[in-house]
Scaffold this motif. Sequence first.
Motif, PDB file in Angstrom:
ATOM      1  N   GLU A 138       0.851  -1.190   0.016  1.00  0.00           N
ATOM      2  CA  GLU A 138      -0.285   0.139  -0.001  1.00  0.00           C
ATOM      3  C   GLU A 138       0.692   1.360  -0.044  1.00  0.00           C
ATOM      4  O   GLU A 138       2.045   1.497   0.462  1.00  0.00           O
ATOM      5  CB  GLU A 138      -1.144  -0.004   0.777  1.00  0.00           C
ATOM      6  CG  GLU A 138      -1.725   1.131   0.866  1.00  0.00           C
ATOM      7  CD  GLU A 138      -2.620   1.161   2.062  1.00  0.00           C
ATOM      8  OE1 GLU A 138      -3.827   1.569   2.472  1.00  0.00           O
ATOM      9  OE2 GLU A 138      -3.044  -0.435   3.453  1.00  0.00           O
ATOM     10  N   THR A 139       0.598   2.564  -0.786  1.00  0.00           N
ATOM     11  CA  THR A 139       1.421   4.102  -0.717  1.00  0.00           C
ATOM     12  C   THR A 139       0.916   4.459  -0.940  1.00  0.00           C
ATOM     13  O   THR A 139      -0.736   4.605  -1.224  1.00  0.00           O
ATOM     14  CB  THR A 139       1.945   3.303  -2.538  1.00  0.00           C
ATOM     15  OG1 THR A 139       1.027   3.794  -3.588  1.00  0.00           O
ATOM     16  CG2 THR A 139       3.305   2.394  -1.894  1.00  0.00           C
ATOM     17  N   LYS A 140       0.412   5.326  -0.404  1.00  0.00           N
ATOM     18  CA  LYS A 140       0.485   7.214  -0.408  1.00  0.00           C
ATOM     19  C   LYS A 140       1.492   8.378  -0.717  1.00  0.00           C
ATOM     20  O   LYS A 140       2.830   7.956  -0.688  1.00  0.00           O
ATOM     21  CB  LYS A 140      -0.698   7.352   0.719  1.00  0.00           C
ATOM     22  CG  LYS A 140      -0.171   7.898   1.636  1.00  0.00           C
ATOM     23  CD  LYS A 140      -1.116   7.624   2.847  1.00  0.00           C
ATOM     24  CE  LYS A 140      -0.416   8.063   4.444  1.00  0.00           C
ATOM     25  NZ  LYS A 140      -1.478   8.710   5.269  1.00  0.00           N
ATOM     26  N   THR A 141       1.049   9.313  -1.043  1.00  0.00           N
ATOM     27  CA  THR A 141       2.070  10.124  -1.507  1.00  0.00           C
ATOM     28  C   THR A 141       1.843  11.791  -0.717  1.00  0.00           C
ATOM     29  O   THR A 141       0.257  12.078   0.419  1.00  0.00           O
ATOM     30  CB  THR A 141       1.776  11.588  -3.002  1.00  0.00           C
ATOM     31  OG1 THR A 141       1.451  10.017  -4.272  1.00  0.00           O
ATOM     32  CG2 THR A 141       2.362  12.179  -3.124  1.00  0.00           C
ATOM     33  N   CYS A 147       4.989   7.175  -0.850  1.00  0.00           N
ATOM     34  CA  CYS A 147       5.139   6.879   0.986  1.00  0.00           C
ATOM     35  C   CYS A 147       4.723   5.706   0.638  1.00  0.00           C
ATOM     36  O   CYS A 147       3.277   4.625   0.440  1.00  0.00           O
ATOM     37  CB  CYS A 147       4.965   7.032   1.929  1.00  0.00           C
ATOM     38  SG  CYS A 147       5.559   8.674   1.925  1.00  0.00           S
ATOM     39  N   ARG A 148       6.173   3.703   1.164  1.00  0.00           N
ATOM     40  CA  ARG A 148       4.912   3.276   1.673  1.00  0.00           C
ATOM     41  C   ARG A 148       4.549   2.174   2.566  1.00  0.00           C
ATOM     42  O   ARG A 148       5.731   3.241   4.261  1.00  0.00           O
ATOM     43  CB  ARG A 148       6.158   2.155   1.191  1.00  0.00           C
ATOM     44  CG  ARG A 148       5.534   0.458   0.998  1.00  0.00           C
ATOM     45  CD  ARG A 148       6.937  -0.512   0.697  1.00  0.00           C
ATOM     46  NE  ARG A 148       6.861  -1.904   0.542  1.00  0.00           N
ATOM     47  CZ  ARG A 148       7.003  -3.017   0.037  1.00  0.00           C
ATOM     48  NH1 ARG A 148       8.364  -2.370  -0.328  1.00  0.00           N
ATOM     49  NH2 ARG A 148       7.103  -3.959   0.089  1.00  0.00           N
ATOM     50  N   LYS A 149       4.028   1.909   2.915  1.00  0.00           N
ATOM     51  CA  LYS A 149       3.249   1.485   4.545  1.00  0.00           C
ATOM     52  C   LYS A 149       3.851   0.354   5.230  1.00  0.00           C
ATOM     53  O   LYS A 149       4.725  -0.325   4.960  1.00  0.00           O
ATOM     54  CB  LYS A 149       1.510   1.229   3.915  1.00  0.00           C
ATOM     55  CG  LYS A 149       1.237   0.976   5.613  1.00  0.00           C
ATOM     56  CD  LYS A 149       0.126   0.234   4.991  1.00  0.00           C
ATOM     57  CE  LYS A 149      -1.210   0.259   6.679  1.00  0.00           C
ATOM     58  NZ  LYS A 149      -3.004  -0.206   6.492  1.00  0.00           N
ATOM     59  N   THR A 151       3.715  -1.332   9.216  1.00  0.00           N
ATOM     60  CA  THR A 151       3.637  -1.656  10.488  1.00  0.00           C
ATOM     61  C   THR A 151       4.565  -2.817  11.204  1.00  0.00           C
ATOM     62  O   THR A 151       5.037  -3.175  10.799  1.00  0.00           O
ATOM     63  CB  THR A 151       2.078  -2.519  10.366  1.00  0.00           C
ATOM     64  OG1 THR A 151       2.609  -3.823  10.249  1.00  0.00           O
ATOM     65  CG2 THR A 151       1.278  -1.451   9.257  1.00  0.00           C
ATOM     66  N   TRP A 182       4.239   5.534   7.477  1.00  0.00           N
ATOM     67  CA  TRP A 182       4.532   5.507   5.400  1.00  0.00           C
ATOM     68  C   TRP A 182       6.384   6.335   5.511  1.00  0.00           C
ATOM     69  O   TRP A 182       5.986   7.356   6.098  1.00  0.00           O
ATOM     70  CB  TRP A 182       3.607   6.385   6.167  1.00  0.00           C
ATOM     71  CG  TRP A 182       2.460   5.734   5.902  1.00  0.00           C
ATOM     72  CD1 TRP A 182       1.680   5.952   6.780  1.00  0.00           C
ATOM     73  CD2 TRP A 182       1.605   5.011   4.662  1.00  0.00           C
ATOM     74  NE1 TRP A 182       0.182   5.617   6.424  1.00  0.00           N
ATOM     75  CE2 TRP A 182       0.171   4.578   5.288  1.00  0.00           C
ATOM     76  CE3 TRP A 182       1.713   4.394   3.168  1.00  0.00           C
ATOM     77  CZ2 TRP A 182      -0.744   4.005   4.544  1.00  0.00           C
ATOM     78  CZ3 TRP A 182       0.537   4.505   2.657  1.00  0.00           C
ATOM     79  CH2 TRP A 182      -0.506   3.629   3.240  1.00  0.00           C
ATOM     80  N   ILE A 204      10.578   8.267   7.168  1.00  0.00           N
ATOM     81  CA  ILE A 204       9.303   7.913   7.821  1.00  0.00           C
ATOM     82  C   ILE A 204       8.888   9.976   7.895  1.00  0.00           C
ATOM     83  O   ILE A 204       9.164  10.650   8.863  1.00  0.00           O
ATOM     84  CB  ILE A 204       9.015   7.673   8.809  1.00  0.00           C
ATOM     85  CG1 ILE A 204       9.321   5.636   9.250  1.00  0.00           C
ATOM     86  CG2 ILE A 204       7.919   7.246   9.792  1.00  0.00           C
ATOM     87  CD1 ILE A 204       9.798   5.997  10.498  1.00  0.00           C
ATOM     88  N   GLU A 206       5.336  10.311   8.176  1.00  0.00           N
ATOM     89  CA  GLU A 206       3.977  10.339   9.013  1.00  0.00           C
ATOM     90  C   GLU A 206       4.504   8.621   9.343  1.00  0.00           C
ATOM     91  O   GLU A 206       4.101   7.455   9.408  1.00  0.00           O
ATOM     92  CB  GLU A 206       2.880   9.969   8.124  1.00  0.00           C
ATOM     93  CG  GLU A 206       1.574  10.049   8.845  1.00  0.00           C
ATOM     94  CD  GLU A 206      -0.012  10.405   8.162  1.00  0.00           C
ATOM     95  OE1 GLU A 206      -0.827   9.200   7.957  1.00  0.00           O
ATOM     96  OE2 GLU A 206       0.569  11.242   6.879  1.00  0.00           O
ATOM     97  N   GLN A 217       3.137  14.130  11.476  1.00  0.00           N
ATOM     98  CA  GLN A 217       2.499  14.935  10.590  1.00  0.00           C
ATOM     99  C   GLN A 217       4.153  14.995  10.050  1.00  0.00           C
ATOM    100  O   GLN A 217       4.580  16.228  10.880  1.00  0.00           O
ATOM    101  CB  GLN A 217       1.425  14.553  10.464  1.00  0.00           C
ATOM    102  CG  GLN A 217       0.219  13.771  10.208  1.00  0.00           C
ATOM    103  CD  GLN A 217      -0.853  14.628  10.031  1.00  0.00           C
ATOM    104  OE1 GLN A 217      -1.487  14.959  10.767  1.00  0.00           O
ATOM    105  NE2 GLN A 217      -2.179  13.541   9.142  1.00  0.00           N
TER     106      GLN A 217
END
Length: 270
Positions: A138-141, A147-149, A151, A182, A204, A206, A217
Amino acid sequence: FAITLLATGALFSATAQQTQGKVVFERTVQMQIRIATNDGGNDEAIQNMLPKTRKDKFELSFANNTTIWKQMEEEPQDDMGSGQAVGGMQIRMIGAGSDDVLYSQLETTRKVELRELGTKKFIVEDSIKPMNWKLSEETKTILGHLCRKATSQKIGTRMMMNMDNGKMERKEIADTSYIVAWFASDIPVSSGPAEYQAQLPGMILELDINNGKTIYQALEISPKVDIASIKEPKGAKKLTPSEFNKERDKMFEEMGRNNGGPGRTIRISN
């Protein structure tokens, strides 16, 4: 032509990576404050007047596989941080010292902290503990960085403070933290907010701890940094982590003795 294009693309990717700079983070903490009356009930009127969150800003400077993490100048807040009076009680949030500094050497996984306890300051040296991370697809900008998730879980303890009829008590309870991070691999520095240094293959940007109880953040990322400022803190008495914890316990015991007298029961945790 195809080979030349591929080589040019690889060169662009390499030069686009950021290995030094500065990141400004905002930390949001959800606070759980319970005020009990002498008959065992809850003083909801006062609880509703107290803040539910606290926000602070921090600065992470990084270069040459070393980092410095410190709190930025505190901004005025309409909450307990200013020591306001609520319901006839003077309440002040007690947290990490605003002058605390964390210096980390990422390759050697060594960290040196300047810790503040009341009017005293100490140097605490320790090793960075690696965590077990599970990488996701899972990714997001975030701020223009893909950015990659990842856990993880962190098993440890946390401190709960009670103020009961003027007597302050600190209780250490078992705690497991659930962490979602992230990280940006185009900033190939294994760093991030607070103690989350030398953990993942990228910065990192976030961090969510326990489903929103504490969130870091990234607000700003800059390639400009004062490299000379990234240095090991000195000028205070050196303690081991266990010695520092004993000093901290002594301080809270003294605070409890100096806050005698009857009153409501206050419990603070996060």
